[in-house]
Scaffold this active site. Sequence first.
Site, PDB file in Angstrom:
ATOM      1  N   LYS A   1       0.808  -1.224   0.000  1.00 11.12           N
ATOM      2  CA  LYS A   1       0.000   0.000   0.000  1.00 11.12           C
ATOM      3  C   LYS A   1       0.845   1.279   0.000  1.00 11.12           C
ATOM      4  CE  LYS A   1      -4.268  -1.749   0.498  1.00 11.12           C
ATOM      5  NZ  LYS A   1      -5.438  -1.409  -0.342  1.00 11.12           N
TER       6      LYS A   1
ATOM      7  N   SER B   1      -8.262  -0.747   6.950  1.00  7.83           N
ATOM      8  CA  SER B   1      -8.169  -1.661   8.094  1.00  7.83           C
ATOM      9  C   SER B   1      -6.747  -1.729   8.628  1.00  7.83           C
ATOM     10  CB  SER B   1      -8.625  -3.064   7.682  1.00  7.83           C
ATOM     11  OG  SER B   1      -7.754  -3.608   6.719  1.00  7.83           O
TER      12      SER B   1
END
Length: 320
Positions: A54, A79
Site C-alpha cells: 500500500k 483496516s
Amino acid sequence: MILQTSRQPSRDGVLEAAEKIAAILPPTPLLPVEIDGVQCWVKAENLQPIGAFKIRGAWHRLTALSEAERAAGVVAVSSGNHAQGVAWAAKRLGISATIVMPHDAPQVKIDATRALGAEVVLYQRPGEDRDAVAARLIEEHGGTLVHAFGDPWVIEGQGSAGIEIAAQLGREPSRILACCGGGGLAAGLALACPGAEIYPVEPVGWDMVGQSLAAGEIVHAAPDAPKTICDALQPIATKQINLDVLGGRSSPGVAVTDDEVRAAQRFAFSRLHLVVEPGGSAALAAALAGKVPLDEGTVIMLTGGNVDPKAYAATIAGQV
C-alpha cells in the site's frame, strides 16, 4: 472539501508511479518457489517499509497533490495497511493525515499508524459506513480523500509492482495472482502488465470483486457475510473505477477459506522464511490449493506482513 477528480487510471500513470517509487524505495524481491512441481515466483511486498504494498499507491497519490491540497491534509479509510502507507507518505511529505479504521482492526496496525504520526478515528464494523465517516470528517475539517482502492492515483501506484515484476523477470509474467480487497492492486497490475492474466483472490463470502466481475455490476457483501481472518480484505463492495479497468481483463475471481490461508502462512514461513499476514497470503493460498493454474511465468503477490503476534504464533504452531 477538495473535490475528487474524474481522472481515469492509465498505464502511463503506472509508469510515472513506478519512476517516482523507484526514486525512494528499492524493488521488493521476486523469489522462486516450487508448488506442485512447478517453479513460479512470489513478489515479497510484505518486505516494504510499512510491511505492505500500500505504500506504493499512497506515495503516488500524495506526491500528486497540489500545495493547497497538501496544506488541507488527507483523509483515508483502511483496516491497517493503506493506513500505514498514507501515514508514511504523509509524514515524509509533511502532510497531516487522518485515518478512519475499524474498531476491530489488529492493534498492531492501529499502533503502527499512530506511530507514523497520523490521527486515527475508529468506526464500528459491522454497523457504520467507513466512507460516510470519512466524508463527514472532510466536510467538517476539509482535506482530500485518499481512497484505499477507488482512486486513480492509488490504482496506478499499486500497479508499479507489475513494472518491477516485468523488469525482474526480463519479460511480462503469464499471470499474476493478486490478494484482493477492493481491487486496487488487481486493477493496477492489469494496467502494468496488459498481456498477463490477472486473478483476484478474495476470502470466501467477501469475494465482491469476483462476484461483481461475473455480474457485470457492483455486488455488495451480504449483511451476514461470514467472518474471515483476512481483515485486510473486507470491503463491502468494489468501486466502478476498478471494474472499468478489470472488466474483460481479469480471469474469474477465486475465493479461499481461512484454513487455506493459514496453510499458506505456514508455507511462507517454512519454505520462504517470510512472515505474511492472512490477507497477504490469499493469493498463495489459491496457488497451494490448486485453484489457479501455474506455470513458470506465474507471479504470486505476497501483499502484507503486518501480523497479530499471538494469532500468527498460533497459526504457525498449528494450533488453529
